[in-house]
Scaffold this motif. Structure first.
Motif, PDB file in Angstrom:
ATOM      1  N   PHE B 104      -2.084   4.886  -8.932  1.00 22.22           N
ATOM      2  CA  PHE B 104      -0.369   5.406  -8.444  1.00 22.22           C
ATOM      3  C   PHE B 104       0.739   3.560  -8.232  1.00 22.22           C
ATOM      4  O   PHE B 104      -0.391   3.025  -8.048  1.00 22.22           O
ATOM      5  CB  PHE B 104      -0.727   5.932  -7.675  1.00 22.22           C
ATOM      6  N   ASP B 105       1.417   3.817  -8.345  1.00 22.94           N
ATOM      7  CA  ASP B 105       1.855   2.145  -8.061  1.00 22.94           C
ATOM      8  C   ASP B 105       1.526   2.251  -5.870  1.00 22.94           C
ATOM      9  O   ASP B 105       2.144   3.222  -5.536  1.00 22.94           O
ATOM     10  CB  ASP B 105       3.471   2.367  -8.123  1.00 22.94           C
ATOM     11  N   GLY B 106       1.330   1.376  -5.823  1.00 24.11           N
ATOM     12  CA  GLY B 106       1.209   0.600  -4.699  1.00 24.11           C
ATOM     13  C   GLY B 106       1.907  -0.155  -3.618  1.00 24.11           C
ATOM     14  O   GLY B 106       1.466   0.190  -2.412  1.00 24.11           O
ATOM     15  N   LEU B 107       2.722  -0.086  -4.617  1.00 22.82           N
ATOM     16  CA  LEU B 107       3.541  -1.791  -3.658  1.00 22.82           C
ATOM     17  C   LEU B 107       4.199  -0.554  -2.327  1.00 22.82           C
ATOM     18  O   LEU B 107       4.496  -1.923  -1.319  1.00 22.82           O
ATOM     19  CB  LEU B 107       4.252  -1.774  -5.085  1.00 22.82           C
ATOM     20  N   PRO B 108       5.243   0.459  -2.815  1.00 21.82           N
ATOM     21  CA  PRO B 108       6.320   1.146  -1.746  1.00 21.82           C
ATOM     22  C   PRO B 108       5.194   0.909  -0.289  1.00 21.82           C
ATOM     23  O   PRO B 108       6.099   0.775   0.480  1.00 21.82           O
ATOM     24  CB  PRO B 108       6.530   1.971  -1.945  1.00 21.82           C
ATOM     25  N   ASP B 109       3.583   1.068  -0.551  1.00 25.07           N
ATOM     26  CA  ASP B 109       3.316   1.371   0.988  1.00 25.07           C
ATOM     27  C   ASP B 109       3.037  -0.069   1.902  1.00 25.07           C
ATOM     28  O   ASP B 109       2.746   0.166   2.861  1.00 25.07           O
ATOM     29  CB  ASP B 109       1.930   1.306   0.706  1.00 25.07           C
ATOM     30  N   LEU B 110       3.399  -0.990   0.790  1.00 23.66           N
ATOM     31  CA  LEU B 110       3.053  -2.236   1.327  1.00 23.66           C
ATOM     32  C   LEU B 110       4.621  -3.540   1.417  1.00 23.66           C
ATOM     33  O   LEU B 110       4.935  -3.811   2.926  1.00 23.66           O
ATOM     34  CB  LEU B 110       2.485  -3.581   0.098  1.00 23.66           C
ATOM     35  N   ILE B 111       5.750  -2.594   0.949  1.00 21.51           N
ATOM     36  CA  ILE B 111       7.772  -3.650   1.757  1.00 21.51           C
ATOM     37  C   ILE B 111       8.129  -2.214   1.282  1.00 21.51           C
ATOM     38  O   ILE B 111       8.016  -1.439   0.561  1.00 21.51           O
ATOM     39  CB  ILE B 111       7.297  -4.442   0.322  1.00 21.51           C
ATOM     40  N   ASP B 112       9.345  -1.925   1.518  1.00 23.51           N
ATOM     41  CA  ASP B 112      10.051  -1.473   1.908  1.00 23.51           C
ATOM     42  C   ASP B 112      10.656  -1.275   0.896  1.00 23.51           C
ATOM     43  O   ASP B 112      11.396  -0.792  -0.274  1.00 23.51           O
ATOM     44  CB  ASP B 112      11.678  -1.288   3.582  1.00 23.51           C
ATOM     45  N   ASP B 113      11.712  -2.417   0.136  1.00 19.45           N
ATOM     46  CA  ASP B 113      12.087  -2.798  -0.856  1.00 19.45           C
ATOM     47  C   ASP B 113      11.661  -3.459  -1.649  1.00 19.45           C
ATOM     48  O   ASP B 113      11.540  -4.338  -1.633  1.00 19.45           O
ATOM     49  CB  ASP B 113      13.407  -3.492  -0.095  1.00 19.45           C
ATOM     50  N   VAL B 114      11.399  -2.177  -2.661  1.00 21.88           N
ATOM     51  CA  VAL B 114      10.934  -2.560  -3.958  1.00 21.88           C
ATOM     52  C   VAL B 114      11.951  -2.861  -4.745  1.00 21.88           C
ATOM     53  O   VAL B 114      12.920  -2.724  -5.558  1.00 21.88           O
ATOM     54  CB  VAL B 114       9.699  -2.013  -4.959  1.00 21.88           C
ATOM     55  N   PRO B 115      12.039  -4.755  -5.413  1.00 20.00           N
ATOM     56  CA  PRO B 115      13.120  -5.354  -6.240  1.00 20.00           C
ATOM     57  C   PRO B 115      13.378  -4.743  -7.610  1.00 20.00           C
ATOM     58  O   PRO B 115      14.224  -4.459  -8.151  1.00 20.00           O
ATOM     59  CB  PRO B 115      13.346  -6.783  -5.925  1.00 20.00           C
ATOM     60  N   GLU B 116      12.318  -4.337  -8.171  1.00 17.82           N
ATOM     61  CA  GLU B 116      12.752  -4.313  -9.685  1.00 17.82           C
ATOM     62  C   GLU B 116      10.708  -3.138 -10.051  1.00 17.82           C
ATOM     63  O   GLU B 116      10.215  -3.332  -9.249  1.00 17.82           O
ATOM     64  CB  GLU B 116      12.278  -5.621 -10.554  1.00 17.82           C
ATOM     65  N   LYS B 117      11.384  -2.193 -10.679  1.00 13.99           N
ATOM     66  CA  LYS B 117      10.203  -1.849 -11.724  1.00 13.99           C
ATOM     67  C   LYS B 117       9.587  -1.637 -13.089  1.00 13.99           C
ATOM     68  O   LYS B 117      10.867  -2.484 -13.405  1.00 13.99           O
ATOM     69  CB  LYS B 117      10.145  -0.106 -11.744  1.00 13.99           C
ATOM     70  N   ILE B 118       8.469  -2.123 -13.031  1.00 16.30           N
ATOM     71  CA  ILE B 118       8.750  -1.866 -14.756  1.00 16.30           C
ATOM     72  C   ILE B 118       7.956  -0.716 -15.466  1.00 16.30           C
ATOM     73  O   ILE B 118       7.225   0.295 -14.180  1.00 16.30           O
ATOM     74  CB  ILE B 118       7.605  -3.198 -14.920  1.00 16.30           C
ATOM     75  N   PRO B 119       8.057  -0.159 -16.464  1.00 17.96           N
ATOM     76  CA  PRO B 119       7.567   0.578 -16.888  1.00 17.96           C
ATOM     77  C   PRO B 119       6.080   0.708 -18.159  1.00 17.96           C
ATOM     78  O   PRO B 119       5.369  -1.094 -18.364  1.00 17.96           O
ATOM     79  CB  PRO B 119       8.335   1.177 -18.512  1.00 17.96           C
ATOM     80  N   VAL B 120       5.282   1.273 -17.306  1.00 18.31           N
ATOM     81  CA  VAL B 120       3.951   1.635 -18.569  1.00 18.31           C
ATOM     82  C   VAL B 120       3.503   2.980 -19.117  1.00 18.31           C
ATOM     83  O   VAL B 120       2.859   3.198 -18.366  1.00 18.31           O
ATOM     84  CB  VAL B 120       2.666   1.102 -17.223  1.00 18.31           C
ATOM     85  N   LYS B 121       3.755   2.700 -19.658  1.00 17.32           N
ATOM     86  CA  LYS B 121       3.788   3.541 -20.667  1.00 17.32           C
ATOM     87  C   LYS B 121       2.645   4.309 -21.084  1.00 17.32           C
ATOM     88  O   LYS B 121       2.764   3.301 -22.649  1.00 17.32           O
ATOM     89  CB  LYS B 121       5.018   4.691 -21.902  1.00 17.32           C
ATOM     90  N   LEU B 122       1.421   5.293 -20.735  1.00 22.15           N
ATOM     91  CA  LEU B 122      -0.150   5.522 -21.813  1.00 22.15           C
ATOM     92  C   LEU B 122       0.380   6.500 -22.371  1.00 22.15           C
ATOM     93  O   LEU B 122      -0.604   7.267 -22.300  1.00 22.15           O
ATOM     94  CB  LEU B 122      -0.770   4.684 -20.169  1.00 22.15           C
ATOM     95  N   HIS B 123       1.030   7.399 -21.967  1.00 26.27           N
ATOM     96  CA  HIS B 123       1.604   8.747 -22.331  1.00 26.27           C
ATOM     97  C   HIS B 123       0.792   8.794 -23.681  1.00 26.27           C
ATOM     98  O   HIS B 123       0.700  10.229 -24.170  1.00 26.27           O
ATOM     99  CB  HIS B 123       2.103   9.863 -21.908  1.00 26.27           C
TER     100      HIS B 123
END
Lengths: 200, 200, 200, 200
Positions: B104-123
């Motif tokens: 799972f993405d754990g960055l939102p647990d640490l900072i309020d405003d996540v500036p950017e997201k990257i796609p990590v497509k494993l499906h």
């Protein structure tokens, strides 16, 4: 074939040719040797997405290392073309930077005729303060670093090996199969010259 | 500045800008989560010779993970250009291949405003047998694998971070400095969002 | 005497006569064997205040255990009078209660002529459901328990041993001496039939 | 009651009254604190055959220990009559003898009103060279030992507790139940004031 009530179907497994180096990493205690070895073999499960396949081969007791300190032999596997770069990077970034480490070529301990050697020149990191020495009959470079000194051989034997090989465990459920896999990994860890690079 | 009789000279340290992702890896037990996390952050001490800088950030208790299982948050640091590839490779090769894992993405647990997201497509590994689900409020893909199922988010927040930062320990001798360094690493390990990627 | 630049003053050390048993504890994986062994040798640094002196002697590979599973040999040391009670209590409370364990007499692996044997009767725990079996040439009792079955020999060889023996490490400071002690403990751990029961 | 597809039958469990002490053991690094704590809680699964029931309660971060070093809180449980002897023996034999350790009373961190205190006088080991000090607001004795100094409080709060409590895991097979038990132990380890003294 049946063993302890388990049916074993010995058919075939896909394998791939690879080249293998076998550095031995020693340090002041078993624990520090282990930490350096562990970092050096990380991110190395499969060459599909990792730069190499690598794992800890076995503990090498102080009686059997050139400098009389405890060590771990690791295997680094890659194509012949990529192997030199991988050995250089993993030793320079993960072992030279770890406290009290030394590195020796461990392939001659396993096979009599090492077919080929690759140069792994780290002594340029010494900026002229490095020096050649002999440790336990091996020619090494002593490179002064912040934590003291890094001692390393600069030629490592390489040999053709087989990457891959696998077996399927059919269990009543996921957890039973997982414990069987762990028991298998334990057993394989006792076999010299074989690694299980996937986690667990 | 003096602390417990130790003079601390607070001057400066070289630092470098980097981009950081913070996946949380969970598994059936703490130990299996740890094993997968450890493999995923290996060969990652310095981007001088490693493809990324990475380390285990902290244990995440079952109360705080989306799937209620024990987990470890890791940090993966690289240039923005290289980070996506490194997150994809480290998760697909080292975590998806480890038994019982979910990510799972754990960055939102640490900072309020996540500036950017990257796609990590494993499906796409699912060959059409994968399916979308919701786990603890997160949209994930469930990918059937030999060992059962891999569960993973496919978008990970990234944020600017600082790579580097160091301090020199002046000890009476090598071993005293080494123990001081170990005590320092212990203390740093308790600070969320900070890793010490070199061995030890 | 001087070794690697260290002066070694080989004088004398206080020692005490003791009696020693050497059970081998096996389990489904190395880790479970280790956990059971560790609990069985706890609270056993010195007979001044502990009921025994005990420690893990060495890993015993599946090739060398009667049931073909990984194991750990432990040493339990006490006066002849107290040894039987200590072996019974430590095996029944700490090993029989651990999942998947079996226990065999490991003293014959180390010495040819075992001078004496003590009875360690745990099969009464079976309430009549226990049964005699043969495992790897050893006569054992199989005792049904909640987690499955406990397998154990019920006679253990004992032999006279020496408790005590010590050396002083004079270091430039506490941390240097501590690392030297750790390196010494590592080296001693490779010697069969010797334990270092104090923590570390 | 059903949780994640598992039927949970919440009936009853046998419990026994006991008295509990909660020492906190600190040391120069987490690892050394852990080693001392582990030895101190060994041979302590059940008072049927062991002199006490004991286990590691939780890690205590440097922010929360009186001396600012990393530590582990342990629980020692026994009858009121036997508890004093067990705390004295386990601290004097397993912790005082471990390098760099200090011990503080950790019960007040958990409960507001400590009903009773027991004396744990180890300072007589100092042969007159010991001295009283204050560390983080606690009155301690500093006892010179070979490895440096042992620092310890000499009064420990005790409180009534419950020994026992158990649950049965019904699995499809032994290994599935074992993994479930391990996951349960992981979860319980996160609960302050609760230990699982049996191996695993």
């Amino acid at each position: 074939m049946e063993l302890n009530g388990v049916t074993i179907d010995d058919t075939y497994a896909e394998g791939f040719p690879t080249w293998v180096a076998r550095p031995i990493i020693t340090a002041v205690t078993e624990e520090w040797a282990y930490k350096a070895a562990l970092e050096a073999v990380g991110f190395a499960t499969s060459t599909i997405g990792c730069p190499a396949e690598a794992g800890i081969d076995c503990f090498v007791s102080p009686d059997e290392t050139p400098d009389g300190r405890p060590g771990y032999a690791i295997l680094i596997c890659a194509s012949k073309k990529k192997l030199k770069e991988q050995v250089v990077e993993r030793l320079s970034e993960c072992v030279l930077t770890a406290p009290t480490t030394a590195v020796f070529d461990g392939l001659p301990d396993l096979i009599d005729d090492v077919p080929e050697k690759i140069p792994v020149k780290l002594h340029f990191f010494g900026d002229g303060y490095e020096e050649k020495r002999e440790v336990g009959g091996r020619t090494v470079w002593a490179i002064p670093i912040m934590e003291g000194e890094y001692i390393g051989e600069e030629e490592f034997g390489i040999v053709k090996g087989v990457a891959g090989g696998n077996f399927f465990i059919m269990g009543e459920n996921q957890m039973a199969a997982l414990m069987a896999a762990q028991a298998a990994v334990d057993a394989i860890s006792g076999v010299c010259g074989v690694i299980t690079p996937f986690p667990g």
